[in-house]
Design a protein around this motif. Structure first.
Motif, PDB file in Angstrom:
ATOM      1  N   GLY A 193       0.829  -1.195   0.000  1.00  0.00           N
ATOM      2  CA  GLY A 193       0.000   0.000   0.000  1.00  0.00           C
ATOM      3  C   GLY A 193       0.866   1.248   0.000  1.00  0.00           C
ATOM      4  O   GLY A 193       2.088   1.167   0.105  1.00  0.00           O
ATOM      5  N   LYS A 194       0.230   2.382  -0.123  1.00  0.00           N
ATOM      6  CA  LYS A 194       0.922   3.670  -0.133  1.00  0.00           C
ATOM      7  C   LYS A 194       0.209   4.635   0.795  1.00  0.00           C
ATOM      8  O   LYS A 194      -1.019   4.722   0.791  1.00  0.00           O
ATOM      9  N   GLY A 195       0.969   5.346   1.595  1.00  0.00           N
ATOM     10  CA  GLY A 195       0.420   6.411   2.415  1.00  0.00           C
ATOM     11  C   GLY A 195       0.042   5.974   3.822  1.00  0.00           C
ATOM     12  O   GLY A 195      -0.073   4.791   4.134  1.00  0.00           O
ATOM     13  N   ALA A 196      -0.146   6.994   4.662  1.00  0.00           N
ATOM     14  CA  ALA A 196      -0.413   6.769   6.086  1.00  0.00           C
ATOM     15  C   ALA A 196      -1.703   5.989   6.327  1.00  0.00           C
ATOM     16  O   ALA A 196      -1.746   5.103   7.186  1.00  0.00           O
ATOM     17  N   GLU A 197      -2.756   6.314   5.594  1.00  0.00           N
ATOM     18  CA  GLU A 197      -4.040   5.635   5.807  1.00  0.00           C
ATOM     19  C   GLU A 197      -3.923   4.137   5.511  1.00  0.00           C
ATOM     20  O   GLU A 197      -4.388   3.304   6.290  1.00  0.00           O
ATOM     21  N   GLU A 198      -3.273   3.786   4.414  1.00  0.00           N
ATOM     22  CA  GLU A 198      -3.122   2.366   4.079  1.00  0.00           C
ATOM     23  C   GLU A 198      -2.167   1.672   5.037  1.00  0.00           C
ATOM     24  O   GLU A 198      -2.372   0.507   5.388  1.00  0.00           O
ATOM     25  N   ARG A 199      -1.109   2.351   5.482  1.00  0.00           N
ATOM     26  CA  ARG A 199      -0.201   1.750   6.474  1.00  0.00           C
ATOM     27  C   ARG A 199      -0.958   1.407   7.749  1.00  0.00           C
ATOM     28  O   ARG A 199      -0.739   0.353   8.351  1.00  0.00           O
ATOM     29  N   THR A 200      -1.881   2.288   8.170  1.00  0.00           N
ATOM     30  CA  THR A 200      -2.681   2.029   9.366  1.00  0.00           C
ATOM     31  C   THR A 200      -3.575   0.810   9.158  1.00  0.00           C
ATOM     32  O   THR A 200      -3.657  -0.070  10.025  1.00  0.00           O
ATOM     33  N   LEU A 201      -4.239   0.730   8.008  1.00  0.00           N
ATOM     34  CA  LEU A 201      -5.099  -0.427   7.707  1.00  0.00           C
ATOM     35  C   LEU A 201      -4.290  -1.713   7.671  1.00  0.00           C
ATOM     36  O   LEU A 201      -4.727  -2.752   8.186  1.00  0.00           O
ATOM     37  N   ILE A 202      -3.116  -1.662   7.089  1.00  0.00           N
ATOM     38  CA  ILE A 202      -2.269  -2.852   7.012  1.00  0.00           C
ATOM     39  C   ILE A 202      -1.821  -3.274   8.404  1.00  0.00           C
ATOM     40  O   ILE A 202      -1.847  -4.457   8.741  1.00  0.00           O
ATOM     41  N   ALA A 203      -1.425  -2.325   9.231  1.00  0.00           N
ATOM     42  CA  ALA A 203      -1.003  -2.646  10.605  1.00  0.00           C
ATOM     43  C   ALA A 203      -2.141  -3.300  11.376  1.00  0.00           C
ATOM     44  O   ALA A 203      -1.934  -4.281  12.101  1.00  0.00           O
ATOM     45  N   GLU A 204      -3.360  -2.789  11.226  1.00  0.00           N
ATOM     46  CA  GLU A 204      -4.523  -3.376  11.890  1.00  0.00           C
ATOM     47  C   GLU A 204      -4.786  -4.793  11.383  1.00  0.00           C
ATOM     48  O   GLU A 204      -5.119  -5.694  12.162  1.00  0.00           O
ATOM     49  N   THR A 205      -4.633  -4.991  10.084  1.00  0.00           N
ATOM     50  CA  THR A 205      -4.850  -6.312   9.493  1.00  0.00           C
ATOM     51  C   THR A 205      -3.809  -7.310   9.983  1.00  0.00           C
ATOM     52  O   THR A 205      -4.149  -8.422  10.407  1.00  0.00           O
ATOM     53  N   VAL A 206      -2.539  -6.921   9.943  1.00  0.00           N
ATOM     54  CA  VAL A 206      -1.457  -7.809  10.388  1.00  0.00           C
ATOM     55  C   VAL A 206      -1.649  -8.188  11.856  1.00  0.00           C
ATOM     56  O   VAL A 206      -1.423  -9.333  12.248  1.00  0.00           O
ATOM     57  N   ALA A 207      -2.099  -7.240  12.668  1.00  0.00           N
ATOM     58  CA  ALA A 207      -2.306  -7.510  14.098  1.00  0.00           C
ATOM     59  C   ALA A 207      -3.390  -8.560  14.338  1.00  0.00           C
ATOM     60  O   ALA A 207      -3.367  -9.244  15.359  1.00  0.00           O
ATOM     61  N   GLN A 208      -4.326  -8.703  13.409  1.00  0.00           N
ATOM     62  CA  GLN A 208      -5.417  -9.667  13.575  1.00  0.00           C
ATOM     63  C   GLN A 208      -5.137 -11.021  12.920  1.00  0.00           C
ATOM     64  O   GLN A 208      -5.920 -11.957  13.071  1.00  0.00           O
ATOM     65  N   MET A 209      -4.024 -11.134  12.217  1.00  0.00           N
ATOM     66  CA  MET A 209      -3.722 -12.374  11.495  1.00  0.00           C
ATOM     67  C   MET A 209      -3.173 -13.440  12.431  1.00  0.00           C
ATOM     68  O   MET A 209      -2.497 -13.130  13.401  1.00  0.00           O
ATOM     69  N   ARG A 210      -3.489 -14.682  12.117  1.00  0.00           N
ATOM     70  CA  ARG A 210      -3.004 -15.814  12.908  1.00  0.00           C
ATOM     71  C   ARG A 210      -1.574 -16.193  12.550  1.00  0.00           C
ATOM     72  O   ARG A 210      -0.876 -16.802  13.329  1.00  0.00           O
ATOM     73  N   ARG A 211      -1.164 -15.870  11.336  1.00  0.00           N
ATOM     74  CA  ARG A 211       0.184 -16.182  10.885  1.00  0.00           C
ATOM     75  C   ARG A 211       0.885 -14.881  10.501  1.00  0.00           C
ATOM     76  O   ARG A 211       0.240 -13.914  10.108  1.00  0.00           O
TER      77      ARG A 211
END
Length: 146
Positions: free
Chosen positions: A4-22
């Protein structure tokens, strides 16, 4: 790997990674277009929505699982007949087209929200991963080449 690109997408990605099992790799804001294309060329399969990542993956010949909401895959899809496309052709779809300058008043994007994780995973299994999957050999060939 998530891009992704930009602060908004970095935040979404961080939230997604935090919820992943792997574990997953956050590659947001780390790759140039040519580096991203090179990465996608080495992938066995790419899951993406209607973005440049989907188009780049299709351009380099990587099998694509594409999620479409407010745009129509007929006009903007990856184009390879082996690709797997998810699209809910609702009464209001597509709401973003070149005819309305890609401007929509939609406040409830049911077109994308109704594509479920289970539906996508089942589609990938049926088309690419299962023992009787018609495109299993495509992924096996890509894996052997890497």
């Amino acid at each position: 790997m998530l891009t992704g690109k930009g602060a908004e997408e970095r935040t979404l990605i961080a939230e997604t990674v935090a919820q992943m099992r792997r574990p997953a790799i956050d590659a947001s804001d780390r790759l140039s277009v040519t580096e991203l294309a090179a990465l996608l060329a080495r992938c066995h399969l790419v899951v993406a929505n209607d973005t440049s990542v989907m188009h780049l993956a299709a351009a380099v010949g990587t099998p694509v699982v594409a999620l479409f909401g407010p745009t129509a895959p007929l006009h903007y899809g990856p184009g390879n007949p082996d690709d797997l496309v998810f699209y809910k052709d609702l009464y209001c779809s597509p709401c973003l087209t070149n005819y309305n300058l890609k401007v929509s008043r939609c406040t409830d994007p049911v077109c994308i929200r109704t594509i479920t994780v289970e539906e996508v995973l089942a589609g990938i299994e049926a088309r690419f991963l299962g023992p009787a999957a018609p495109l299993r050999a495509v992924l096996e060939t890509r894996a052997a080449a890497s």
